[in-house]
Design an enzyme around this catalytic site. Structure first.
Site, mmCIF file in Angstrom:
data_model
loop_
_atom_site.group_PDB
_atom_site.id
_atom_site.type_symbol
_atom_site.label_atom_id
_atom_site.label_comp_id
_atom_site.label_asym_id
_atom_site.label_seq_id
_atom_site.Cartn_x
_atom_site.Cartn_y
_atom_site.Cartn_z
ATOM 1 N N TYR A 142 0.844 -1.112 0.009
ATOM 2 C CA TYR A 142 -0.012 -0.181 0.265
ATOM 3 C C TYR A 142 0.950 1.373 -0.362
ATOM 4 C CZ TYR A 142 -3.781 3.100 1.895
ATOM 5 O OH TYR A 142 -4.451 3.791 2.395
ATOM 6 N N LYS A 188 1.188 4.238 -2.679
ATOM 7 C CA LYS A 188 0.728 5.792 -1.891
ATOM 8 C C LYS A 188 2.108 6.276 -3.040
ATOM 9 C CE LYS A 188 -3.056 5.253 -1.411
ATOM 10 N NZ LYS A 188 -4.518 5.555 -2.496
HETATM 11 N N1 LIG Z 1 -9.077 6.232 5.611
HETATM 12 C C1 LIG Z 1 -7.873 7.144 5.764
HETATM 13 O O1 LIG Z 1 -7.893 7.664 6.353
HETATM 14 C C2 LIG Z 1 -6.857 7.432 4.664
HETATM 15 C C3 LIG Z 1 -6.095 7.656 5.169
HETATM 16 C C4 LIG Z 1 -5.143 7.294 3.710
HETATM 17 C C5 LIG Z 1 -5.270 7.157 2.056
HETATM 18 N N2 LIG Z 1 -6.367 6.601 2.569
HETATM 19 C C6 LIG Z 1 -6.518 6.453 0.636
HETATM 20 O O2 LIG Z 1 -8.808 7.320 0.236
HETATM 21 C C7 LIG Z 1 -8.948 6.437 0.108
HETATM 22 C C8 LIG Z 1 -10.595 6.362 -0.134
HETATM 23 O O3 LIG Z 1 -10.383 5.350 0.956
HETATM 24 P P1 LIG Z 1 -11.432 5.594 2.557
HETATM 25 O O4 LIG Z 1 -10.932 5.016 3.877
HETATM 26 O O5 LIG Z 1 -12.766 6.243 2.254
HETATM 27 O O6 LIG Z 1 -11.839 3.279 2.350
HETATM 28 P P2 LIG Z 1 -13.068 2.550 1.512
HETATM 29 O O7 LIG Z 1 -12.983 0.917 1.972
HETATM 30 O O8 LIG Z 1 -14.107 3.287 3.308
HETATM 31 O O9 LIG Z 1 -13.228 3.183 0.753
HETATM 32 C C9 LIG Z 1 -12.994 2.263 -0.126
HETATM 33 C C10 LIG Z 1 -13.893 2.968 -2.062
HETATM 34 O O10 LIG Z 1 -13.542 1.752 -2.448
HETATM 35 C C11 LIG Z 1 -13.646 0.756 -3.420
HETATM 36 N N3 LIG Z 1 -13.029 0.063 -4.531
HETATM 37 C C12 LIG Z 1 -11.987 -0.733 -4.307
HETATM 38 N N4 LIG Z 1 -11.548 -1.318 -5.131
HETATM 39 C C13 LIG Z 1 -12.476 -0.694 -5.918
HETATM 40 C C14 LIG Z 1 -12.046 -1.292 -7.436
HETATM 41 N N5 LIG Z 1 -11.163 -2.058 -7.656
HETATM 42 N N6 LIG Z 1 -13.201 0.101 -8.229
HETATM 43 C C15 LIG Z 1 -14.100 0.130 -7.762
HETATM 44 N N7 LIG Z 1 -13.979 0.802 -6.475
HETATM 45 C C16 LIG Z 1 -13.125 0.090 -5.797
HETATM 46 C C17 LIG Z 1 -14.845 0.109 -2.403
HETATM 47 O O11 LIG Z 1 -15.703 -0.687 -2.630
HETATM 48 C C18 LIG Z 1 -15.001 1.377 -1.392
HETATM 49 O O12 LIG Z 1 -16.021 1.858 -1.638
HETATM 50 C C19 LIG Z 1 -8.350 4.852 -0.377
HETATM 51 O O13 LIG Z 1 -7.398 5.304 -2.029
HETATM 52 C C20 LIG Z 1 -7.728 5.050 0.686
HETATM 53 O O14 LIG Z 1 -5.811 4.129 0.211
HETATM 54 C C21 LIG Z 1 -7.431 7.061 3.618
#
Ligand SMILES: NC(=O)c1ccc[n+]([C@@H]2O[C@H](COP(=O)([O-])OP(=O)(O)OC[C@H]3O[C@@H](n4cnc5c(N)ncnc54)[C@H](O)[C@@H]3O)[C@@H](O)[C@H]2O)c1
Length: 302
Positions: free
Chosen positions: A166, A170
């Site tokens: 990951y 990123k």
């Molecule tokens: N939550 C955090 O604090 C945090 C921190 C750093 C980065 N991120 C990044 O932010 C983004 C959103 O994360 P989140 O926390 O909302 O997670 P989440 O799991 O709530 O949402 C991610 C969504 O992506 C969808 N998804 C996964 N694979 C897919 C694909 N191949 N095609 C289409 N949709 C797909 C999932 O079904 C899910 O609904 C991600 O890229 C995550 O890595 C989140």
């Protein structure tokens, strides 16, 4: 400041069925954009599909008076990403912004990480960002307008245990972003990165307790919507956001240490002798910021 609107703008958000992406979709929808809510409805690890997940967000946007359509394609597949962009163009005649947000986790201590876990995370985060950006790129060029936001993470910027796959992706999307920001500049295409910090199913184990009620996913959307708006012409930014706080992360370089004039290479020993100066970042103005700022309890609770 007058209200920032997205009327007549078409915005595609991947992974917008849940969490942070859902927050983006609701904000864009509330500000007049026509929103494509893409989400295949996967578990956190990327397995399983549930098409209703994206549809629920569309219902919410419509109930609030906005316009949206759902899409359950898998953005890790190039042909499906192309079809997502093409179908949006066929429906509404343009695409203004693509937010590459979809993500999965397959965490494992590096000693145990499998090739399959590496490949699965690569496919969604890095290839997925490439897929949607590449599919939209010719359209953006022909329109002389486009906004791309990719999704980084503190895990890539600083590292995090158990996230070799990951974290690598990123930071990989940051490399993609830097190149696209250069290649897009003369076509009025911007590309920026968001590193969010928010409560979602991905982070619920980490962000429990004292911070819990301050770190909702809705805190990220204003920064992303701004970078995806026509008001923001800056490109190549890495912005961290969370809990009402926003900051910019930069790759910093210290002044070069000149060992030779370039006619002969430095010796190994000369490099070793000067290693302290080569690695010394104390002279960089913002060296104090070479660590995560957002969600630093000292900042947030102070
Ligand atoms: N939550 C955090 O604090 C945090 C921190 C750093 C980065 N991120 C990044 O932010 C983004 C959103 O994360 P989140 O926390 O909302 O997670 P989440 O799991 O709530 O949402 C991610 C969504 O992506 C969808 N998804 C996964 N694979 C897919 C694909 N191949 N095609 C289409 N949709 C797909 C999932 O079904 C899910 O609904 C991600 O890229 C995550 O890595 C989140």
């Amino acid at each position: 400041m007058d209200e920032i609107r997205f009327d007549d703008r078409i915005v595609i958000i991947t992974g917008a069925g849940r969490g942070i992406g859902r927050g983006y979709a609701l904000l864009f929808g509330a500000r007049g954009a026509k929103v494509v809510v893409n989400d295949l409805g996967a578990f956190v690890d990327g397995t399983e599909h549930d098409e209703s997940v994206a549809g629920e967000v569309v219902k919410q946007i419509e109930a609030d008076g906005g316009t949206a359509v759902s899409d359950s394609r898998d953005i890790s597949d190039f042909a499906q990403a192309e079809a997502l962009i093409q179908e949006t163009y066929d429906r509404w005649g343009r695409v203004d912004a693509v937010i590459a947000n979809a993500g999965i986790l397959q965490d494992r201590a590096f000693v145990n990480m499998s090739e399959a876990e590496w490949d699965a995370v690569t496919a969604v985060h890095l290839k997925g960002a490439f897929n949607v950006a590449r599919a939209a790129w010719p359209l953006f060029r022909s329109q002389s307008y486009g906004r791309i936001v990719v999704t980084s993470s503190a895990s890539g910027l600083y590292g995090n245990f158990g996230q070799a796959n990951y974290g690598a992706m990123k930071l990989g999307v940051v490399g993609l972003m830097h190149v696209l920001s250069l290649e897009g500049a003369k076509y009025n295409i911007t590309c920026n990165a968001i590193a969010p910090n928010a409560l979602s199913r991905m982070t619920e184990a980490l962000l429990a307790g004292e911070l819990h009620d301050r770190v909702g996913p809705e805190h990220i959307a204003p920064a992303v919507a701004y970078m995806a708006s026509d008001r923001c012409t800056q490109t190549g930014l890495i912005i961290q956001a969370g809990a009402g706080q926003f900051c910019r992360t930069v790759l910093a370089t210290n002044p070069a240490v000149k060992i030779t004039d370039g006619h002969v290479p430095a010796t190994l020993e000369q490099v070793a002798e000067r290693w302290h100066a080569i690695t010394d970042v104390s002279g960089i103005a913002d060296a104090g910021n070479l660590s995560p700022q957002v969600l630093d309890p000292a900042n947030l609770l102070g």
